[in-house]
Write a protein that holds these residues in place. Structure first.
Motif, mmCIF file in Angstrom:
data_model
loop_
_atom_site.group_PDB
_atom_site.id
_atom_site.type_symbol
_atom_site.label_atom_id
_atom_site.label_comp_id
_atom_site.label_asym_id
_atom_site.label_seq_id
_atom_site.Cartn_x
_atom_site.Cartn_y
_atom_site.Cartn_z
ATOM 1 N N THR A 78 67.174 -24.203 -71.679
ATOM 2 C CA THR A 78 68.305 -24.509 -70.813
ATOM 3 C C THR A 78 69.593 -24.433 -71.608
ATOM 4 O OG1 THR A 78 68.089 -26.812 -71.357
ATOM 5 C CG2 THR A 78 66.878 -26.058 -69.421
ATOM 6 N N ASP A 79 70.714 -24.429 -70.888
ATOM 7 C CA ASP A 79 72.011 -24.413 -71.570
ATOM 8 C C ASP A 79 72.187 -25.651 -72.436
ATOM 9 O OD1 ASP A 79 72.700 -22.017 -70.604
ATOM 10 O OD2 ASP A 79 73.889 -22.770 -68.894
ATOM 11 N N GLU A 80 71.634 -26.758 -71.947
ATOM 12 C CA GLU A 80 71.737 -28.018 -72.689
ATOM 13 C C GLU A 80 71.035 -27.909 -74.041
ATOM 14 O OE1 GLU A 80 70.273 -32.552 -72.105
ATOM 15 O OE2 GLU A 80 70.528 -31.325 -70.279
ATOM 16 N N GLN A 81 69.840 -27.312 -73.977
ATOM 17 C CA GLN A 81 69.089 -27.127 -75.232
ATOM 18 C C GLN A 81 69.845 -26.224 -76.199
ATOM 19 O OE1 GLN A 81 65.468 -25.771 -73.418
ATOM 20 N NE2 GLN A 81 64.410 -27.737 -73.757
ATOM 21 N N LYS A 82 70.489 -25.202 -75.654
ATOM 22 C CA LYS A 82 71.298 -24.296 -76.494
ATOM 23 C C LYS A 82 72.419 -25.063 -77.182
ATOM 24 C CE LYS A 82 70.836 -20.374 -73.648
ATOM 25 N NZ LYS A 82 71.547 -19.610 -72.618
ATOM 26 N N LYS A 83 73.087 -25.893 -76.372
ATOM 27 C CA LYS A 83 74.190 -26.710 -76.901
ATOM 28 C C LYS A 83 73.694 -27.584 -78.049
ATOM 29 C CE LYS A 83 78.298 -26.541 -74.630
ATOM 30 N NZ LYS A 83 78.116 -25.106 -74.346
ATOM 31 N N ASN A 84 72.503 -28.181 -77.807
ATOM 32 C CA ASN A 84 71.886 -29.054 -78.800
ATOM 33 C C ASN A 84 71.663 -28.308 -80.123
ATOM 34 O OD1 ASN A 84 70.567 -31.159 -79.980
ATOM 35 N ND2 ASN A 84 68.542 -30.497 -79.230
ATOM 36 N N ILE A 85 71.177 -27.072 -80.021
ATOM 37 C CA ILE A 85 70.917 -26.272 -81.236
ATOM 38 C C ILE A 85 72.228 -25.958 -81.947
ATOM 39 C CG2 ILE A 85 70.080 -24.039 -82.075
ATOM 40 C CD1 ILE A 85 68.016 -24.175 -79.750
ATOM 41 N N GLU A 86 73.228 -25.607 -81.174
ATOM 42 C CA GLU A 86 74.536 -25.320 -81.775
ATOM 43 C C GLU A 86 75.056 -26.524 -82.543
ATOM 44 O OE1 GLU A 86 77.280 -23.733 -78.844
ATOM 45 O OE2 GLU A 86 75.810 -22.211 -78.273
ATOM 46 N N THR A 87 74.902 -27.691 -81.951
ATOM 47 C CA THR A 87 75.368 -28.921 -82.614
ATOM 48 C C THR A 87 74.594 -29.126 -83.911
ATOM 49 O OG1 THR A 87 75.218 -29.751 -80.358
ATOM 50 C CG2 THR A 87 76.121 -31.241 -82.025
ATOM 51 N N LEU A 88 73.272 -28.899 -83.816
ATOM 52 C CA LEU A 88 72.459 -29.075 -85.012
ATOM 53 C C LEU A 88 72.894 -28.114 -86.123
ATOM 54 C CD1 LEU A 88 68.765 -29.555 -83.815
ATOM 55 C CD2 LEU A 88 70.043 -31.021 -85.380
ATOM 56 N N LEU A 89 73.188 -26.870 -85.731
ATOM 57 C CA LEU A 89 73.593 -25.879 -86.734
ATOM 58 C C LEU A 89 74.879 -26.296 -87.440
ATOM 59 C CD1 LEU A 89 72.815 -22.456 -85.006
ATOM 60 C CD2 LEU A 89 71.915 -23.260 -87.187
ATOM 61 N N ASP A 90 75.766 -27.000 -86.714
ATOM 62 C CA ASP A 90 77.026 -27.424 -87.317
ATOM 63 C C ASP A 90 76.928 -28.812 -87.925
ATOM 64 O OD1 ASP A 90 78.367 -25.103 -86.833
ATOM 65 O OD2 ASP A 90 78.912 -25.673 -84.776
ATOM 66 N N SER A 91 75.750 -29.430 -87.855
ATOM 67 C CA SER A 91 75.617 -30.809 -88.364
ATOM 68 C C SER A 91 75.612 -30.816 -89.894
ATOM 69 C CB SER A 91 74.311 -31.421 -87.851
ATOM 70 O OG SER A 91 73.229 -30.826 -88.527
ATOM 71 N N ALA A 92 75.864 -31.991 -90.447
ATOM 72 C CA ALA A 92 75.991 -32.130 -91.901
ATOM 73 C C ALA A 92 74.691 -31.777 -92.622
ATOM 74 C CB ALA A 92 76.401 -33.558 -92.241
ATOM 75 N N ALA A 93 73.542 -31.958 -91.964
ATOM 76 C CA ALA A 93 72.254 -31.718 -92.612
ATOM 77 C C ALA A 93 72.017 -30.219 -92.837
ATOM 78 C CB ALA A 93 71.122 -32.294 -91.761
ATOM 79 N N VAL A 94 72.571 -29.398 -91.969
ATOM 80 C CA VAL A 94 72.264 -27.974 -92.021
ATOM 81 C C VAL A 94 73.437 -27.142 -92.513
ATOM 82 C CG1 VAL A 94 71.586 -25.988 -90.603
ATOM 83 C CG2 VAL A 94 70.561 -28.234 -90.182
ATOM 84 N N LYS A 95 74.648 -27.570 -92.141
ATOM 85 C CA LYS A 95 75.829 -26.755 -92.391
ATOM 86 C C LYS A 95 75.978 -26.236 -93.837
ATOM 87 C CE LYS A 95 80.609 -26.526 -90.795
ATOM 88 N NZ LYS A 95 80.394 -25.206 -90.237
#
Lengths: 304, 247
Positions: A78-95
């Motif tokens: 879903t679009d929500e799940q996509k948004k969630n992944i985008e947030t994760l990609l920009d999060s401090a743990a991954v960025k």
């Protein structure tokens, strides 16, 4: 005087033993060609690694209708799940591990697919909703793929995480095996070359035992007596090494640079001039082969 | 010039020694005949002087040096001081007379100028002027041996060892060779000649060392080939050994 004398002796020895000298040249030529080929393959592997590792991405594929993985149980992402992944990609743990990422929609995927398989009839039977959308992630260090895998593989809406590098590794391992085979054959041929050089020197020493006997008696030094024999072997081996270098260069020039590079324009191939780096190595190897085997033989058959 | 101190040489433990504790001394400028039957130890004697073999016991001195102490890389230097002549000449068949003699100088690194100067001189000494460009097979046996002698002395060694140099030659030719060796000896070279040739030994009247079964049977100055001394049938060790050998 002494140099001229030794050169004369070498010339005489080479002439007297032409057939053996030719066989030494050929054996060193073949064995060093295999060594050179192995070297060339390794150079090609390094070249491709350098080229591809900059471009490979980690792909995070999203769920589609036909997905079967447990994280896709709830159907397409879903679009929500996509948004969630985008947030994760920009999060401090991954960025910190990511240089950039891009979203490839199903429509984009279809476009790329059509480009890639332009000549194949399969293109007509594929529609956009069959192809998964994905996040293409460029890593700071491609070796750290595991971080992305751990973060996203269990995330809802993600079907799978694929490290493109793994696909390349398969290719490289095939090339590595090929170069190991070349090294193996080279090893056998080198043993051949050593034995043949030893036999040649022994024959040469035998056919000149009168001369060497007299040299011993009148007090010629060990160097003057043995040097012509050692140099005979070394000269033959150097000729073999030069031929091997030439062959390896020709393969690089006419097969790789002129043919393969032309056929596969998007792949990085080594150039013929890069291969010339191998030449000194082959020469040194040839000289060592001949020098060592002749010294060992002479110690036994030409006592001073 | 050459001194043997109780030198023993054993090739094979099971047989008697080739040389059995012999002691002798040869001075600078001497001319010595080494006589004795085959197997008496003559060749072993020469090999020990050349350091082709090492003594099993005792000490060999050549030119004042204990040869056992000469390291292998300095052996060539020892051999430059010793010329050797053989029964079978050992010339290089594809080289001319000049080249055969020059070869001995080339291999020890003498310059071309010195070779051009020395070789004709030596060829003159051995009586081969005008034959520089002949090949060995175009020469008689006596002439070939002269080439071999020229090659042995061209580097002016202090010692000349000759192993049956007249063994392949007729008496007249042999006499010519002896004249050459005598001339070389009078120029100051110590000559040691192993031989079977009784005529020559009797003619020359030089020092004779006779070996038998590896021991010195006699050592006499201005001697003949066969001993002039009566053999005393006493029970001493020397005659006991020789009697044993006759069995």
């Amino acid at each position: 005087m002494r140099l001229a004398f030794i050169l004369g002796e070498i010339g005489g020895g080479l002439r007297r033993n032409v057939s053996m000298v030719v066989s030494v040249i050929l054996v060193t030529f073949v064995s060093l060609t295999f060594v050179g080929t192995a070297g060339m393959l390794q150079m090609q592997i390094n070249q491709m690694k350098g080229y591809w590792y900059d471009k490979v991405q980690v792909a995070v594929f999203l769920c589609v209708d036909t997905s079967t993985s447990p994280s896709c149980a709830s159907g397409p992402a879903t679009d929500e799940q996509k948004k969630n992944i985008e947030t994760l990609l920009d999060s401090a743990a991954v960025k910190p591990y990511v240089t950039s990422w891009a979203y490839e929609s199903q429509a984009d995927a279809l476009k790329h697919f059509k480009e890639q398989f332009a000549n194949s009839p399969i293109v007509d039977s594929v529609s956009a909703d069959q192809l998964p959308a994905s996040f293409r992630v460029n890593m700071v260090n491609p070796e750290k793929y595991q971080i992305i895998n751990e973060t996203f593989s269990a995330t809802p809406g993600v079907e799978t995480v694929i490290d493109q590098r793994q696909l390349l590794e398969k290719l490289f391992s095939v090339m590595n095996i090929a170069s190991l085979v070349a090294v193996g054959i080279a090893g056998l041929m080198i043993i051949c070359a050593i034995l043949l050089i030893a036999t040649t020197i022994r024959l040469s020493a035998f056919s000149r035992r009168r001369e060497t006997g007299i040299m011993r008696l009148v007090g010629a030094s060990k160097a003057v007596i043995q040097l012509p024999f050692v140099l005979e072997g070394v000269i033959a081996a150097v000729i073999g090494a030069v031929l091997a270098s030439g062959t390896v260069w020709a393969v690089a020039k006419f097969f790789i640079q002129d043919y393969l590079a032309d056929q596969y324009k998007d792949t990085a191939f080594i150039s013929a001039n890069q291969v010339l780096i191998l030449t000194p190595g082959l020469l040194v190897l040839g000289i060592l082969l001949a020098g060592i085997s002749s010294l060992l033989t002479l110690r036994k058959y030409l006592k001073v | 010039m050459i001194r043997f101190d109780n030198v023993t040489k054993i090739y094979d433990q099971k047989t008697r020694p080739a040389l059995d504790s012999i002691s002798l001394e040869i001075d600078r400028g001497e001319f010595v005949f080494l006589v004795g039957a085959s197997g008496s130890g003559k060749s072993t004697f020469l090999r020990l002087v050349l350091k082709e073999d090492h003594a099993t016991g005792g000490i060999v001195y050549v030119a004042g040096q204990n040869v056992a102490n000469i390291s292998s890389w300095r052996v060539p230097k020892l051999r430059r001081g010793i010329g050797v002549v053989f029964q079978d000449f050992r010339l290089l068949p594809n080289k001319t007379v000049f080249a055969n003699v020059a070869f001995a100088m080339q291999v020890i690194g003498k310059s071309r100028g010195i070779i051009r100067e020395t070789v004709p001189e030596v060829l003159k000494t051995v009586g081969l002027e005008g034959k520089e460009n002949r090949r060995p097979h175009e020469l008689s046996g006596g002439e070939q041996q002269r080439v071999a002698i020229a090659r042995a002395v061209v580097n002016k060694p202090g010692i000349l060892l000759a192993d049956e140099p007249t063994g392949n030659l007729d008496p007249t030719t042999s006499l010519g060779i002896m004249k050459v060796l005598d001339k070389i000896n009078r120029n100051g070279t110590t000559v040691v000649m192993a031989t079977h040739d009784d005529d020559i030994v009797n003619e020359m009247r030089k020092r004779v060392i006779e070996l038998r079964n590896g021991v010195v049977l006699r050592d006499e100055a201005k001697a003949l080939y066969t001993s002039m001394m009566p053999i005393i049938p006493a029970a001493d060790s020397g005659s006991g050994r020789s009697a044993g050998a006759h069995k």
